[in-house]
Design a protein around this motif. Structure first.
Motif, mmCIF file in Angstrom:
data_model
loop_
_atom_site.group_PDB
_atom_site.id
_atom_site.type_symbol
_atom_site.label_atom_id
_atom_site.label_comp_id
_atom_site.label_asym_id
_atom_site.label_seq_id
_atom_site.Cartn_x
_atom_site.Cartn_y
_atom_site.Cartn_z
ATOM 1 N N ALA A 154 0.852 -1.195 0.000
ATOM 2 C CA ALA A 154 0.000 0.000 0.000
ATOM 3 C C ALA A 154 0.885 1.241 0.000
ATOM 4 O O ALA A 154 2.034 1.199 0.450
ATOM 5 C CB ALA A 154 -0.911 -0.004 1.215
ATOM 6 N N LYS A 235 -1.802 1.121 7.973
ATOM 7 C CA LYS A 235 -2.745 1.831 7.096
ATOM 8 C C LYS A 235 -2.850 3.304 7.487
ATOM 9 O O LYS A 235 -2.807 4.196 6.631
ATOM 10 C CB LYS A 235 -4.107 1.138 7.163
ATOM 11 C CG LYS A 235 -5.239 1.809 6.409
ATOM 12 C CD LYS A 235 -6.190 2.523 7.365
ATOM 13 C CE LYS A 235 -6.866 1.580 8.332
ATOM 14 N NZ LYS A 235 -7.716 2.296 9.315
ATOM 15 N N THR A 248 0.044 -3.859 4.390
ATOM 16 C CA THR A 248 -1.166 -3.960 5.196
ATOM 17 C C THR A 248 -2.158 -4.839 4.456
ATOM 18 O O THR A 248 -1.826 -5.398 3.402
ATOM 19 C CB THR A 248 -1.741 -2.573 5.516
ATOM 20 O OG1 THR A 248 -2.793 -2.707 6.477
ATOM 21 C CG2 THR A 248 -2.267 -1.872 4.275
ATOM 22 N N VAL A 253 -7.316 -1.185 2.718
ATOM 23 C CA VAL A 253 -7.006 -0.147 1.730
ATOM 24 C C VAL A 253 -8.229 0.125 0.855
ATOM 25 O O VAL A 253 -8.551 1.281 0.567
ATOM 26 C CB VAL A 253 -5.795 -0.544 0.862
ATOM 27 C CG1 VAL A 253 -5.438 0.596 -0.090
ATOM 28 C CG2 VAL A 253 -4.606 -0.909 1.734
ATOM 29 N N TYR A 265 -3.226 0.539 -3.465
ATOM 30 C CA TYR A 265 -2.450 -0.670 -3.218
ATOM 31 C C TYR A 265 -2.292 -1.468 -4.502
ATOM 32 O O TYR A 265 -2.947 -1.204 -5.513
ATOM 33 C CB TYR A 265 -3.149 -1.548 -2.178
ATOM 34 C CG TYR A 265 -4.355 -2.297 -2.718
ATOM 35 C CD1 TYR A 265 -4.274 -3.657 -3.027
ATOM 36 C CD2 TYR A 265 -5.576 -1.652 -2.931
ATOM 37 C CE1 TYR A 265 -5.377 -4.341 -3.527
ATOM 38 C CE2 TYR A 265 -6.672 -2.328 -3.434
ATOM 39 C CZ TYR A 265 -6.571 -3.681 -3.718
ATOM 40 O OH TYR A 265 -7.658 -4.348 -4.219
#
Length: 357
Positions: A154, A235, A248, A253, A265
Motif C-alpha cells: 500500500a 494503514k 497492510t 485499503v 495498493y
C-alpha cells in the motif's frame, strides 16, 4: 341365490376396503399433520442464552454481525471480544489453563492459530450449513473459512508516484533512493505489521521467509523499514504520510480508498499469502446449539454479502461482488498452514531477533 351371495360378498369386501382405505388415509393425514407440526415447531424454535464471540474482524463489522444475529434471535446475547490474533490466543490460553473457557465461537485471522487450537483438542467438530460452498475448510471438519484476506503493498498516492511492484523491492536501497526527500534517506519510509500481535502479519512473515529466507528481513531493517503494531497502524501511517509505503491488508485499503483517502495498493508481482480466516466452535461451549447456529449465520449468504459490501473477500464461492477481486486473480505464495501452526513461536522469535532489536 348364488347370485345374491356373490353380490353380498362383493358389497362386504368393498365396504371393508373402503373402511381400510379410510383408516389408511386417516393415518396418512395424521402423519402429514405431525410432519407439519414438526416443521412449524422448528420454524418457531427460539434460541436463548449467550454466545461469547472472539474475533479479529474489524470491530464495527463484528458488532454489526452480532446485532443482526440478535435481531433474528432476541433471546440471544452475542458478546464480542475483538483483538489481534496473538491477544486472543493469549486470552484463550489463560482460560484453558484455568479450566474456565469463556469463548464459544472464534474467528481468527489465520489458520495457523486455529490449527493450534484444533491440535490442542479444544475445538468442536461441526459441519455448518452450506459448508460445500466454502472455499477453504478443515478436512476433519473442525473449522471453515469465513473470509479471505491478503497482505498487499500500500502507498500514499500524494507522496509515492512509482509504488514498488513486489515485496522484494521493499528490501532494495535502489528503490528507496527513488522516493522524494526526506523519504529517500529517512527511516520509516516503509512500515510492516508486527507478527507478535497480528495473525495475518505472522502469515506474511512466514510467506516471505519461505520465498526469500530470513535475510529478507535483515535487508528490510537495513533499508529503513520499521515495524508498527498492526495492519491498522500501518494503514493509518500511510494515510497520514508518516510511512508513505507499507504492507497492510487489502480490504483495509479498499475501504479507505472508497472513502476518498489518499491511499492505494497493488497485489505484488512476487505473490502474496492469501489467508483463509477460519471460524470454529469451542468444544467447551455451554450453549452448543446456539454456537453452531451462530457459525451457520457467519457463513450465511447474508453475512458473506455483508463482508463483500465492506470490501472483504467472502469465503463462499456463490457470493461475489465488484467491490472485491476473485481469489483466482491473485498471485499466491503456497503456504503449508500445518507447518505455520507448528512453528508459531519460532517465527515470532526469529522475527523479533531481527526486526525488533
Amino acid at each position: 341365490m348364488k347370485k345374491i351371495d356373490f353380490w353380498g360378498k362383493f358389497i362386504l369386501v368393498s365396504a371393508v376396503a373402503v373402511a381400510l382405505s379410510g383408516c389408511f388415509n386417516n393415518k396418512q393425514d395424521a402423519q402429514k399433520k405431525e410432519v407439519e407440526k414438526t416443521e412449524i415447531s422448528q420454524e418457531k424454535k427460539q434460541f436463548s442464552g449467550t454466545v461469547n464471540f472472539y474475533t479479529s474482524l474489524p470491530k464495527t463489522i463484528a458488532l454489526e454481525i452480532a446485532d443482526k444475529y440478535h435481531q433474528k434471535h432476541p433471546e440471544v446475547t452475542v458478546n464480542v471480544y475483538r483483538s489481534g490474533a496473538s491477544k486472543i490466543m493469549a486470552k484463550l490460553g489463560a482460560e484453558i489453563e484455568a479450566g474456565k473457557v469463556m469463548a464459544d465461537v472464534v474467528w481468527l485471522a489465520d489458520p495457523g492459530n486455529t490449527i493450534f487450537l484444533k491440535n490442542k483438542g479444544v475445538l468442536l467438530k461441526y459441519t455448518p450449513e452450506n459448508a460445500e460452498k466454502v472455499a477453504f475448510k478443515d478436512k476433519d471438519g473442525y473449522y471453515f473459512a469465513g473470509r479471505f484476506i491478503a497482505p498487499v503493498i500500500a502507498f500514499n498516492t500524494g507522496i509515492v508516484k512509482n509504488p514498488p511492484k513486489a515485496f522484494k523491492v521493499l528490501s532494495e536501497k535502489e528503490y528507496r533512493n527513488t522516493l522524494p526527500s526526506p523519504w529517500n534517506t529517512a527511516k520509516g519510509w516503509c512500515a510492516i505489521p508486527n507478527p507478535l500481535y497480528s495473525g495475518s502479519a505472522l502469515a506474511f512473515t512466514y510467506g516471505m521467509y519461505k520465498l526469500y529466507g530470513w535475510d529478507y528481513f535483515k535487508n528490510l531493517k537495513n533499508n529503513g523499514v520499521v515495524v508498527l503494531k498492526s495492519n491498522g497502524s500501518v494503514k493509518n501511517g500511510i494515510i497520514q504520510g508518516e510511512n508513505p509505503v507499507g504492507v497492510t491488508l487489502d480490504y483495509m485499503v479498499r475501504q479507505q480508498k472508497a472513502k476518498g483517502m489518499n491511499i492505494d495498493y497493488l497485489y505484488p508481482e512476487d505473490g502474496t499469502v492469501l489467508i483463509p480466516s477460519p471460524v470454529a466452535v469451542l468444544k467447551t461451549t455451554k450453549n452448543p446449539e446456539v454456537s453452531k447456529d451462530f457459525e451457520n449465520f457467519l457463513l450465511s449468504k447474508e453475512v458473506q454479502t455483508l463482508l463483500a459490501d465492506n470490501y472483504i473477500i467472502p469465503a463462499r464461492s456463490d457470493v461475489s461482488s465488484d467491490k472485491v477481486p476473485s481469489i483466482d486473480s491473485i498471485k499466491k505464495i503456497n503456504v503449508d498452514w500445518d507447518k505455520v501452526s507448528e512453528n508459531l513461536e519460532k517465527i515470532r522469535n526469529r522475527f523479533s531477533q531481527i526486526m525488533l532489536k
